[in-house]
Scaffold this active site. Structure first.
Site, short mmCIF file in Angstrom:
data_model
loop_
_atom_site.label_atom_id
_atom_site.label_comp_id
_atom_site.label_asym_id
_atom_site.label_seq_id
_atom_site.Cartn_x
_atom_site.Cartn_y
_atom_site.Cartn_z
N CYS A 116 0.81 -1.22 0.00
CA CYS A 116 0.00 0.00 0.00
C CYS A 116 0.84 1.27 0.00
O CYS A 116 0.33 2.35 -0.26
CB CYS A 116 -0.96 -0.01 1.18
SG CYS A 116 -2.19 -1.30 1.03
N HIS A 256 -3.24 7.29 2.12
CA HIS A 256 -3.62 5.96 1.65
C HIS A 256 -5.01 5.65 2.21
O HIS A 256 -5.32 5.97 3.36
CB HIS A 256 -2.61 4.92 2.13
CG HIS A 256 -3.05 3.51 1.90
ND1 HIS A 256 -3.45 3.07 0.65
CD2 HIS A 256 -3.18 2.45 2.73
CE1 HIS A 256 -3.79 1.80 0.74
NE2 HIS A 256 -3.65 1.40 1.99
N ASN A 286 -10.02 -0.02 -0.75
CA ASN A 286 -8.56 0.02 -0.75
C ASN A 286 -8.05 -0.56 -2.06
O ASN A 286 -8.16 -1.76 -2.29
CB ASN A 286 -8.05 -0.78 0.46
CG ASN A 286 -6.54 -0.74 0.59
OD1 ASN A 286 -5.84 -0.28 -0.30
ND2 ASN A 286 -6.04 -1.23 1.72
#
Ligand code: UT7
Length: 329
Positions: A116, A256, A286
Site C-alpha cells: 500500500c 492511503h 482500498n
C-alpha cells in the site's frame, strides 16, 4: 534537495465499471452495510471483470492519459515505473507491457512492490531519476487488481479491496514546484500480520497451496490497524516538523485509503480538518498502490499551482512513508 525539482505535470486515473456494493457483499458473506461503513468508511468498490484482464488493462489507460495530458510524444518518455503487488505476471513486468503498448520505444520500465506504500516509494524513485539530470519525463503509476488475490468467502478481508490504477507524470520544474521531501520506512515485523504466502519461491503453486488458501490475501486486521494508525500519523507529523509546516500551511493531506479511522487519526495528528483531507475510500475501497494517485485524480480540479500537499501511506511489509510536495500546475 538537489537543484532540479521534480514536478508533477499530469495526473491520470482509471477504475473499472463494475461496482461491488456493500449490499452485494451481504449476499456473499456474513456482513452488513452498517458494519462495513462504520468500521472502514467503504460503501462500494470497483472490480475488473472478464477473462485475461490483468492490472495492465487499467495501468495502460493511465499511461495513455499521462502522455496526452502532459503533451508527451511516447518516444520522448524516459521511464515508466509501476507500483503493484498484483502484476499481470512475475515477468515480464506490468510496466514493460504498458510501455510497449503505448509505443514508448525509448523508455526503460520496471515494477516496484511496496504494497500500500508502493506509490510513494515509486514516486520518490521516479523523482530521483529526474533529480539526476539524466531523465526528463518519468511516468509513475500505482495499479492493483486486488480482486485477483481476494478471498470472497473471508468477511475479514473481502470487504476492504477494490481494483484501480492512477499515476502522475514527473518532469523537471523550472519554478521549483514539485517534490520537496520524502520519508520512507520498512520493517518486516509485519510479515506474519499481512501477507500473500503463496506463489513465490517459498511456496510455489501446488494443489495443496491452493487448497490451503495461500494464494489469497491475509491480514490480522486488528494488529495491522494498531501499527497503521501510529506509523502513518507519526510519519506525516515527522515530515511536517522537518519542513516547519503547520496545519494551516497544508492544502490537502493525501492519505492511503485503507480505513477512514486511520485517515482521521493521521489528519488529527497533523492538525488539519476534514475539509483538507482527500477521501474517496467510500467509492473505491482500498486499491493498494492506486489509492493516493486516485485521490489526486479525483481532486485535480481543486488543486492550484503552489498548493502544499502531504502524502502518507502504510502497508504490507510493513512499509510506510510520507512526502511533501508543491503542486506544479
Ligand atoms: O492497507 C494496508 C494496511 N491495512 C490496514 O491498514 C487495515 C487495518 N485494519 C483495519 O482497517 C481493521 O482492522 C478492519 C477494518 C480490517 C477490521 O476492523 P476492526 O474494527 O479491527 O474489527 P475486528 O477485526 O476487531 O473485528 C471486530 C468484530 C469481530 O467479531 P467479534 O470477534 O468481536 O465477535 C469480527 O469477527 O467484527 C467481526 N467482523 C465482521 N462483522 C461483520 C469482522 N469482519 C466483519 C464483517 N462484517 N465484514
Amino acid at each position: 534537495m538537489g537543484s532540479i525539482v521534480p514536478g508533477i505535470t499530469a495526473v491520470g486515473g482509471y477504475v473499472p465499471d463494475y461496482i461491488l456494493t456493500n449490499q452485494e457483499l451481504e449476499k456473499l458473506v456474513d456482513t452488513n452495510d452498517e458494519w462495513i461503513t462504520s468500521r472502514t468508511g467503504i460503501k462500494e468498490r470497483r472490480i475488473l471483470k472478464g477473462e485475461q484482464q490483468g492490472t495492465s488493462v487499467m495501468a495502460v489507460k493511465v499511461l495513455q492519459q499521462l502522455l496526452e495530458k502532459s503533451g508527451t510524444d511516447p518516444k520522448e518518455l524516459d521511464a515508466v515505473i509501476v507500483a503493484t503487488i498484483t502484476p499481470d505476471y512475475f515477468f515480464p513486468t506490468t510496466a514493460n507491457l504498458i510501455t510497449s503498448e503505448v509505443g514508448a520505444v525509448n523508455a526503460f520500465s520496471f515494477d516496484m512492490g511496496a504494497a500500500c506504500s508502493g506509490f510513494i516509494f515509486a514516486l520518490e524513485t521516479g523523482a530521483n531519476y529526474i533529480r539526476s539530470g539524466n531523465y526528463k519525463k518519468v511516468a509513475v503509476i500505482g495499479a492493483d487488481k486486488m480482486s485477483s488475490i481476494t478471498n470472497y468467502s473471508d468477511r475479514n478481508s473481502c470487504i476492504l479491496f477494490g481494483d484501480g490504477a492512477a499515476g502522475v507524470m514527473l518532469e523537471p520544474n523550472a519554478e521549483g514546484l514539485g517534490i520537496y521531501d520524502t520519508i520512507l520506512r520498512s520493517d518486516a515485523v509485519g510479515k506474519e500480520l499481512i501477507y500473500l504466502k503463496g506463489g513465490g519461491s517459498v511456496n510455489p503453486p501446488t494443489h495443496q497451496s491452493i487448497d490451503a488458501g495461500l494464494h489469497n490475501f491475509y491480514q490480522d486486521g486488528k494488529s495491522v490497524f494498531k501499527y497503521a494508525v501510529t506509523c502513518m500519523a507519526d510519519v506525516a507529523a515527522e515530515i511536517m516538523q522537518k519542513n516547519n509546516l503547520t496545519g494551516d500551511d497544508i492544502k490537502f493531506l493525501v492519505p492511503h485509503q485503507a480505513n477512514k479511522r486511520i485517515i482521521d487519526a493521521t489528519a488529527n495528528r497533523m492538525g488539519v480538518g476534514p475539509e483538507k483531507v482527500m477521501l474517496n475510500i467510500q467509492k473505491y475501497g482500498n486499491t493498494t498502490a492506486a489509492t493516493i494517485p486516485l485521490c489526486l485524480y479525483d481532486y485535480e480540479d481543486q488543486l492550484k499551482k503552489g498548493d502544499n500537499l502531504v502524502l502518507a501511506a502504510f502497508g504490507g511489509g510493513f512499509t510506510w512513508g510520507s512526502m511533501y510536495l508543491k503542486w506544479a500546475y
